[in-house]
Design a protein around this motif. Structure first.
Motif, short mmCIF file in Angstrom:
data_model
loop_
_atom_site.label_atom_id
_atom_site.label_comp_id
_atom_site.label_asym_id
_atom_site.label_seq_id
_atom_site.Cartn_x
_atom_site.Cartn_y
_atom_site.Cartn_z
N GLN A 22 0.83 -1.11 0.01
CA GLN A 22 0.10 -0.04 0.17
C GLN A 22 0.88 1.09 -0.13
O GLN A 22 0.81 2.26 -0.81
CB GLN A 22 -0.87 0.13 1.10
CG GLN A 22 -2.17 0.56 1.03
CD GLN A 22 -2.96 0.25 -0.06
OE1 GLN A 22 -3.37 -0.91 -0.51
NE2 GLN A 22 -3.21 1.22 -1.24
N ARG A 51 -4.08 0.54 -13.84
CA ARG A 51 -4.04 -1.13 -13.66
C ARG A 51 -3.15 -1.53 -12.89
O ARG A 51 -3.38 -2.38 -11.98
CB ARG A 51 -3.77 -1.44 -15.18
CG ARG A 51 -3.20 -3.15 -15.35
CD ARG A 51 -3.20 -3.48 -16.57
NE ARG A 51 -4.47 -3.57 -17.24
CZ ARG A 51 -4.51 -4.06 -18.66
NH1 ARG A 51 -3.68 -4.50 -19.10
NH2 ARG A 51 -5.98 -4.17 -18.95
N THR A 55 -4.27 -1.19 -9.62
CA THR A 55 -5.44 -2.23 -9.19
C THR A 55 -4.77 -3.52 -8.62
O THR A 55 -5.19 -4.24 -7.68
CB THR A 55 -6.11 -2.62 -10.32
OG1 THR A 55 -6.69 -1.33 -10.92
CG2 THR A 55 -7.50 -3.50 -10.07
N ILE A 56 -3.59 -3.91 -9.35
CA ILE A 56 -2.78 -4.95 -8.99
C ILE A 56 -2.29 -5.01 -7.58
O ILE A 56 -2.52 -5.67 -6.89
CB ILE A 56 -1.55 -5.29 -9.86
CG1 ILE A 56 -2.17 -5.64 -11.30
CG2 ILE A 56 -0.62 -6.47 -9.35
CD1 ILE A 56 -1.25 -5.55 -12.29
N ASN A 97 -3.45 -3.07 -5.06
CA ASN A 97 -4.54 -2.99 -4.24
C ASN A 97 -5.01 -4.67 -3.67
O ASN A 97 -5.18 -4.84 -2.92
CB ASN A 97 -5.81 -2.23 -4.78
CG ASN A 97 -5.67 -0.74 -4.51
OD1 ASN A 97 -4.77 -0.52 -3.43
ND2 ASN A 97 -6.33 -0.23 -5.16
N TRP A 98 -4.94 -5.47 -4.94
CA TRP A 98 -5.24 -6.78 -4.78
C TRP A 98 -4.21 -7.47 -3.99
O TRP A 98 -4.55 -8.04 -3.00
CB TRP A 98 -5.34 -7.69 -6.14
CG TRP A 98 -6.88 -7.36 -6.57
CD1 TRP A 98 -7.24 -6.70 -7.68
CD2 TRP A 98 -7.83 -7.99 -6.00
NE1 TRP A 98 -8.52 -6.90 -7.69
CE2 TRP A 98 -9.18 -7.48 -6.82
CE3 TRP A 98 -8.27 -8.92 -5.07
CZ2 TRP A 98 -10.41 -7.95 -6.71
CZ3 TRP A 98 -9.29 -9.51 -4.65
CH2 TRP A 98 -10.50 -8.79 -5.38
N ILE A 99 -3.06 -7.06 -4.21
CA ILE A 99 -1.90 -7.86 -3.23
C ILE A 99 -2.03 -7.20 -1.92
O ILE A 99 -2.17 -8.09 -1.02
CB ILE A 99 -0.39 -7.07 -3.76
CG1 ILE A 99 -0.08 -7.80 -5.05
CG2 ILE A 99 0.36 -7.54 -2.81
CD1 ILE A 99 1.02 -7.21 -5.71
N THR A 100 -2.43 -6.05 -1.63
CA THR A 100 -2.77 -5.65 -0.32
C THR A 100 -3.86 -6.26 0.30
O THR A 100 -3.66 -6.81 1.39
CB THR A 100 -3.00 -4.12 -0.24
OG1 THR A 100 -2.06 -3.34 -1.28
CG2 THR A 100 -3.16 -3.66 1.00
N VAL A 101 -4.92 -6.58 -0.33
CA VAL A 101 -6.05 -7.27 0.20
C VAL A 101 -5.75 -8.67 0.59
O VAL A 101 -6.08 -9.11 1.68
CB VAL A 101 -7.16 -7.17 -0.67
CG1 VAL A 101 -8.70 -7.99 -0.28
CG2 VAL A 101 -7.77 -5.64 -0.67
N LEU A 102 -5.05 -9.34 -0.39
CA LEU A 102 -4.45 -10.61 -0.20
C LEU A 102 -3.72 -10.67 0.91
O LEU A 102 -4.34 -11.79 1.88
CB LEU A 102 -4.22 -11.29 -1.52
CG LEU A 102 -5.12 -11.90 -2.38
CD1 LEU A 102 -4.15 -12.36 -3.61
CD2 LEU A 102 -5.61 -13.15 -1.66
N THR A 103 -2.87 -9.99 0.90
CA THR A 103 -1.83 -10.21 2.32
C THR A 103 -2.46 -9.99 3.44
O THR A 103 -2.21 -10.54 4.42
CB THR A 103 -0.38 -9.35 1.93
OG1 THR A 103 -0.92 -8.06 1.66
CG2 THR A 103 0.25 -9.78 0.81
#
Lengths: 302, 230
Positions: free
Chosen positions: A43, A168, A171-172, A174-180
């Motif tokens: 983030q 884009r 977005t990637i 953000n997804w890494i953040t959400v997952l981790t």
């Protein structure tokens, strides 16, 4: 008050007797905090890049020249009247912070400078690259206003926004953040449950001592203190290891990897690890104290 | 020093009362034997006095504390005024004799200089001077019980509760232990000793409170005790 030296002796004995449990709490805490740290760092990376790019992001309005084949141009260069109409319109818009005009010659110079090491520079002549308005917005995310307004304006070949390319990427991230962070939360739940189990096991191993402490009138705090101290020590060791790993990961990826190639200063570094470290340590401290107190309350009654 | 007034204790999931309407007063400095067969309520009496259990009904007063109205936070303070000795000694096997006795002071936060003074004094008093460095398993049963007694009295309690302290010891050693308790009693400590060992009771000739099925059936000064032979 219990004597600190006596407390430390009790803690050392407790850890020695329950060493496998202590190691597992260290490891689980380490992994959960490492994942949480990765999420937070991703983030921060996104924020750093946003800051870096938003200072530079511009919307470019390319004007028609003789080579332009877009339906708006049909091989006709933009006229002086069209140019000044666009400029007037742009300066009147409240969203626009600054407007630069880049002539064909300037575009050519910039191109030559950017590709000075590439053979492509030799194939381009002045006049081939179109003139353009470089628009700096006060809020770069509102680029769509410019696109909508100038896409079809007379004399405009193309409106290009750099934000689109970056979004884009964001977005990637953000997804890494959400997952981790989601994984970290799961692992933190594991850590809390494991701490609870570790305390129950430690209490069982030390049931004789606890019985005697109760008998001779040790206070609740005295009985609980060694358990709490042990858990704080092992979980903080886990946090320490996680922070070390994060620092090493950042060092490996950015300091000696990407930064060498990209030559940009838009990447996170060790200082970002230090910035999130106290928060993670405080979080673990809170988790440990709460878990320990709840467990001790349930399993260690006077 | 200890007062039981119409005390009844019924354990959960038990139909019969362990103590049934017991009223008993023990004065400061007394030495009292509580006798009776297994299951007569001796241990329950001691557990209530230690506040390990709460009475189902009635009042228990110990060393000026009303145990019924006492909050759990105040229980440690009560226990610091009491010592307790058990049949199974309850020593910490990994700690030396000295450490076992010092442990009781450490966990109630006594300063180190006081511990260094009190522990050797107490070990000397119970006849274990010079054995402070031994581990419990290196001692005889009688010596282990002396360690337990030293631990119980090292904080100079007003009351010493003993639950079958000679249950694991042979005759001669039992007499030694009871004489040691007698000496402690002479320094002003109130002693309540639960036992079904008639020999030590008859040797001492002190007050005897006899329990049967949770009720006091005899309370006599300078008395003897003879187990029913069935």
């Amino acid at each position: 008050m219990i004597q600190p030296r006596f407390l430390l002796g009790e803690v050392a004995t407790g850890l020695r007797r329950n060493v496998s449990m202590a190691i597992s709490v260290v490891l689980v805490t380490m992994v959960s905090i490492f994942l949480l740290g990765l999420g937070l760092l991703a983030q921060r990376q996104a924020d750093t890049m946003k800051g870096y790019w938003y200072d530079r992001i511009q919307v470019s309005i390319y004007l028609c020249n003789e080579y332009a084949e877009q339906p708006n141009c049909r091989g006709q260069a933009a006229t002086e009247a069209q140019r000044s109409a666009i400029r007037t319109q742009l300066t009147a818009m409240p969203e626009v912070k600054e407007v630069f005009f880049e002539t064909e010659q300037e575009a050519f110079e910039r191109f030559k400078e950017q590709f000075r090491n590439s053979p492509i520079a030799g194939n381009v002549e002045a006049g081939f690259l179109p003139e353009s308005f470089r628009v700096q917005l006060s809020d770069p995310s509102k680029y769509k206003i410019i696109t909508d307004q100038f896409q079809t304006a007379p004399g405009v070949a193309q409106v290009q926004d750099q934000e689109k390319v970056l979004s884009r990427f964001f977005t990637i991230i953000n997804w890494i953040t959400v997952l981790t962070v989601a994984l970290a939360v799961l692992m933190a739940a594991c850590a809390a449950l494991l701490m609870g189990t570790a305390i129950r096991q430690a209490a069982f191993i030390r049931r004789r001592e606890i019985g005697i402490m109760r008998l001779v009138g040790a206070s609740n705090w005295t009985i609980r203190m060694p358990f709490l101290t042990e858990m704080l020590l092992v979980s903080l060791l886990g946090v320490g290891l996680a922070i070390g790993l994060l620092w090493y990961a950042v060092h490996l990826i950015f300091n000696s990897g990407i930064n060498q190639i990209a030559q940009l200063q838009a990447f996170i570094g060790a200082h970002d690890v230090w910035a999130i470290a106290p928060w993670m340590a405080a979080g673990v401290l809170l988790l440990t104290v709460l878990t320990s107190l709840v467990t001790l309350r349930r399993y260690l009654r006077v | 020093m200890i007062r039981f007034e119409n005390v009844t204790k019924v354990y959960p999931k038990s139909a019969r009362a362990a103590l049934d309407d017991v009223t008993l007063g023990i004065d400061r400095g007394e030495f009292v034997f509580v006798v009776g067969p297994s299951g007569s309520g001796k241990s329950t009496l001691l557990r209530l006095a230690l506040r390990e259990e709460a009475a189902t009904s009635g009042d228990v007063l110990v060393a000026g504390h009303d145990l019924k109205s006492m909050s759990m936070r105040q229980v440690p303070r009560l226990r610091r005024e009491m010592g307790a000795v058990f049949q199974d000694f309850r020593l910490l096997p990994g700690k030396t004799v000295y450490q076992n006795v010092a442990y009781a002071l450490h966990v109630i936060g006594k300063p180190s200089h006081l511990i260094r003074q009190l522990v050797p004094e107490t070990l000397e008093m119970v006849g274990l001077g010079g054995k402070g460095g031994r581990l419990p398993h290196q001692l005889s049963g009688g010596e282990q019980q002396r360690v337990a007694i030293a631990r119980a009295v090292v904080n100079k309690p007003q009351i010493l509760l003993c639950d079958e302290p000679t249950g694991n010891l042979d005759q001669a050693i039992s007499f030694d232990i009871v004489r040691l308790l007698d000496r402690i009693n002479r320094t002003g400590t109130t002693i309540v000793l639960a036992t079904h060992d008639q020999d030590i009771v008859n040797d001492m000739r002190r007050r005897v409170v006899q329990l049967d099925e949770g009720q006091i059936v005899r309370d006599e000064a300078e008395a003897t005790y003879h187990r029913r032979t069935s």
